[in-house]
Design a protein around this motif. Structure first.
Motif, PDB file in Angstrom:
ATOM      1  N   LEU A   1       0.611  -1.392  -0.077  1.00 53.61           N
ATOM      2  CA  LEU A   1       0.018   0.265   0.142  1.00 53.61           C
ATOM      3  C   LEU A   1       0.882   1.192   0.092  1.00 53.61           C
ATOM      4  CD1 LEU A   1      -2.906   1.112   0.204  1.00 53.61           C
ATOM      5  CD2 LEU A   1      -2.576   1.138   2.495  1.00 53.61           C
ATOM      6  N   GLU A   2       0.794   2.066  -0.909  1.00 54.53           N
ATOM      7  CA  GLU A   2       1.579   3.247  -1.297  1.00 54.53           C
ATOM      8  C   GLU A   2       0.774   4.529  -1.350  1.00 54.53           C
ATOM      9  OE1 GLU A   2       4.841   3.035  -0.931  1.00 54.53           O
ATOM     10  OE2 GLU A   2       4.912   0.992  -0.405  1.00 54.53           O
ATOM     11  N   GLU A   3       1.534   5.583  -1.383  1.00 56.85           N
ATOM     12  CA  GLU A   3       0.751   7.013  -1.298  1.00 56.85           C
ATOM     13  C   GLU A   3       1.335   7.284  -2.796  1.00 56.85           C
ATOM     14  OE1 GLU A   3       1.036   9.825   1.698  1.00 56.85           O
ATOM     15  OE2 GLU A   3      -0.322   8.570   2.755  1.00 56.85           O
ATOM     16  N   ILE A   4       0.647   7.926  -3.689  1.00 62.37           N
ATOM     17  CA  ILE A   4       0.772   8.191  -4.804  1.00 62.37           C
ATOM     18  C   ILE A   4       1.028   9.840  -4.922  1.00 62.37           C
ATOM     19  CG2 ILE A   4       0.376   8.345  -7.482  1.00 62.37           C
ATOM     20  CD1 ILE A   4      -1.598   6.058  -7.075  1.00 62.37           C
ATOM     21  N   THR A   5       2.006  10.238  -5.115  1.00 62.83           N
ATOM     22  CA  THR A   5       2.137  11.699  -5.164  1.00 62.83           C
ATOM     23  C   THR A   5       1.546  12.260  -6.362  1.00 62.83           C
ATOM     24  OG1 THR A   5       3.359  13.725  -5.038  1.00 62.83           O
ATOM     25  CG2 THR A   5       4.417  11.825  -6.193  1.00 62.83           C
ATOM     26  N   THR A   6       0.718  13.565  -6.186  1.00 58.81           N
ATOM     27  CA  THR A   6       0.142  13.916  -7.240  1.00 58.81           C
ATOM     28  C   THR A   6       0.905  15.118  -8.108  1.00 58.81           C
ATOM     29  OG1 THR A   6      -0.940  15.614  -5.783  1.00 58.81           O
ATOM     30  CG2 THR A   6      -2.153  13.752  -6.206  1.00 58.81           C
ATOM     31  N   GLN A   7       2.148  15.014  -7.691  1.00 60.32           N
ATOM     32  CA  GLN A   7       3.136  16.162  -8.285  1.00 60.32           C
ATOM     33  C   GLN A   7       4.019  15.672  -9.011  1.00 60.32           C
ATOM     34  OE1 GLN A   7       4.674  18.424  -4.782  1.00 60.32           O
ATOM     35  NE2 GLN A   7       2.842  19.267  -4.428  1.00 60.32           N
ATOM     36  N   PHE A   8       4.264  14.467  -9.385  1.00 60.24           N
ATOM     37  CA  PHE A   8       5.161  13.843 -10.362  1.00 60.24           C
ATOM     38  C   PHE A   8       4.722  12.287 -10.483  1.00 60.24           C
ATOM     39  CE2 PHE A   8       7.484  13.158  -6.417  1.00 60.24           C
ATOM     40  CZ  PHE A   8       7.803  11.679  -6.552  1.00 60.24           C
ATOM     41  N   CYS A   9       5.052  11.665 -11.648  1.00 62.82           N
ATOM     42  CA  CYS A   9       4.938  10.461 -12.003  1.00 62.82           C
ATOM     43  C   CYS A   9       5.990   9.463 -11.450  1.00 62.82           C
ATOM     44  CB  CYS A   9       4.787  10.157 -13.279  1.00 62.82           C
ATOM     45  SG  CYS A   9       3.121  10.779 -14.088  1.00 62.82           S
ATOM     46  N   GLN A  10       5.820   8.438 -11.030  1.00 65.72           N
ATOM     47  CA  GLN A  10       6.874   7.396 -10.318  1.00 65.72           C
ATOM     48  C   GLN A  10       7.003   6.504 -11.543  1.00 65.72           C
ATOM     49  OE1 GLN A  10       7.657   7.531  -6.924  1.00 65.72           O
ATOM     50  NE2 GLN A  10       9.208   6.105  -7.274  1.00 65.72           N
ATOM     51  N   LEU A  11       8.223   6.467 -12.236  1.00 67.14           N
ATOM     52  CA  LEU A  11       8.884   5.915 -13.123  1.00 67.14           C
ATOM     53  C   LEU A  11       9.130   4.642 -12.695  1.00 67.14           C
ATOM     54  CD1 LEU A  11      10.172   8.611 -15.641  1.00 67.14           C
ATOM     55  CD2 LEU A  11       7.619   7.680 -15.535  1.00 67.14           C
ATOM     56  N   GLU A  12       9.769   4.256 -11.577  1.00 71.79           N
ATOM     57  CA  GLU A  12      10.545   3.167 -11.060  1.00 71.79           C
ATOM     58  C   GLU A  12      10.183   2.994  -9.813  1.00 71.79           C
ATOM     59  OE1 GLU A  12      14.653   2.625 -13.186  1.00 71.79           O
ATOM     60  OE2 GLU A  12      14.604   3.988 -11.663  1.00 71.79           O
ATOM     61  N   TYR A  13      10.073   1.821  -9.107  1.00 70.61           N
ATOM     62  CA  TYR A  13       9.758   1.506  -7.652  1.00 70.61           C
ATOM     63  C   TYR A  13      10.606   0.116  -7.366  1.00 70.61           C
ATOM     64  CZ  TYR A  13       7.294   1.339  -3.466  1.00 70.61           C
ATOM     65  OH  TYR A  13       7.017   1.072  -2.001  1.00 70.61           O
ATOM     66  N   GLU A  14      11.228   0.313  -6.128  1.00 70.63           N
ATOM     67  CA  GLU A  14      11.694  -1.174  -5.581  1.00 70.63           C
ATOM     68  C   GLU A  14      10.831  -1.889  -4.908  1.00 70.63           C
ATOM     69  OE1 GLU A  14      15.618  -2.830  -3.104  1.00 70.63           O
ATOM     70  OE2 GLU A  14      15.640  -0.413  -3.632  1.00 70.63           O
ATOM     71  N   CYS A  15      10.655  -3.039  -5.126  1.00 70.88           N
ATOM     72  CA  CYS A  15       9.903  -3.991  -4.392  1.00 70.88           C
ATOM     73  C   CYS A  15      10.438  -4.239  -3.069  1.00 70.88           C
ATOM     74  CB  CYS A  15       9.712  -5.247  -5.029  1.00 70.88           C
ATOM     75  SG  CYS A  15       8.678  -6.387  -4.081  1.00 70.88           S
ATOM     76  N   GLU A  16       9.705  -4.104  -2.158  1.00 71.28           N
ATOM     77  CA  GLU A  16      10.161  -4.357  -0.757  1.00 71.28           C
ATOM     78  C   GLU A  16      10.585  -5.767  -0.327  1.00 71.28           C
ATOM     79  OE1 GLU A  16       7.054  -2.583   1.995  1.00 71.28           O
ATOM     80  OE2 GLU A  16       7.205  -0.605   0.671  1.00 71.28           O
ATOM     81  N   ALA A  17       9.622  -6.541  -1.145  1.00 72.17           N
ATOM     82  CA  ALA A  17       9.976  -7.846  -0.782  1.00 72.17           C
ATOM     83  C   ALA A  17      11.016  -8.764  -1.670  1.00 72.17           C
ATOM     84  CB  ALA A  17       8.710  -8.820  -0.880  1.00 72.17           C
ATOM     85  N   CYS A  18      11.280  -8.353  -2.928  1.00 70.41           N
ATOM     86  CA  CYS A  18      12.161  -9.116  -3.709  1.00 70.41           C
ATOM     87  C   CYS A  18      13.415  -8.153  -3.993  1.00 70.41           C
ATOM     88  CB  CYS A  18      11.547  -9.718  -4.871  1.00 70.41           C
ATOM     89  SG  CYS A  18      11.020  -8.710  -6.237  1.00 70.41           S
ATOM     90  N   HIS A  19      13.027  -6.904  -3.703  1.00 73.19           N
ATOM     91  CA  HIS A  19      14.265  -5.888  -4.071  1.00 73.19           C
ATOM     92  C   HIS A  19      14.429  -5.685  -5.671  1.00 73.19           C
ATOM     93  CE1 HIS A  19      14.804  -5.216   0.162  1.00 73.19           C
ATOM     94  NE2 HIS A  19      14.574  -6.498   0.165  1.00 73.19           N
ATOM     95  N   LYS A  20      13.763  -6.259  -6.385  1.00 69.24           N
ATOM     96  CA  LYS A  20      13.752  -5.981  -7.833  1.00 69.24           C
ATOM     97  C   LYS A  20      13.107  -4.607  -8.378  1.00 69.24           C
ATOM     98  CE  LYS A  20      14.218 -10.602  -9.664  1.00 69.24           C
ATOM     99  NZ  LYS A  20      13.654 -11.677 -10.375  1.00 69.24           N
ATOM    100  N   MET A  21      13.583  -3.831  -9.431  1.00 62.17           N
ATOM    101  CA  MET A  21      13.166  -2.684  -9.820  1.00 62.17           C
ATOM    102  C   MET A  21      11.627  -2.822 -10.485  1.00 62.17           C
ATOM    103  SD  MET A  21      14.881  -0.284  -8.200  1.00 62.17           S
ATOM    104  CE  MET A  21      13.917   1.155  -9.032  1.00 62.17           C
TER     105      MET A  21
END
Length: 69
Positions: free
Chosen positions: A18-38
């Protein structure tokens, strides 16, 4: 502007966060908290939340079919 919550599902391991999406920019990448893959945005897509999230980001919601009847 306030943030929007979305459940982001990792395409590599299926872990959901569960994440908060900022309304000020697009999130192009995110690191998974479980497997740590991008988690990366595929070409032509807005952001990781629009592809892997339960809620699309605000920048794509305005052109989305939800406003059409």
């Amino acid at each position: 502007m306030s943030d929007i919550e979305s459940v982001l599902t990792c395409p590599h391991c299926g872990f959901q966060m569960l994440e908060e999406i900022t309304t000020q920019f697009c999130q192009l990448e995110y690191e998974c908290e479980a497997c740590h893959k991008m988690i990366e945005t595929p070409p032509g897509e807005c952001c990781v939340y629009c592809v892997y999230g339960s809620v699309r980001c605000a920048s794509s919601n305005h052109s989305d079919s939800s406003s059409a009847s």
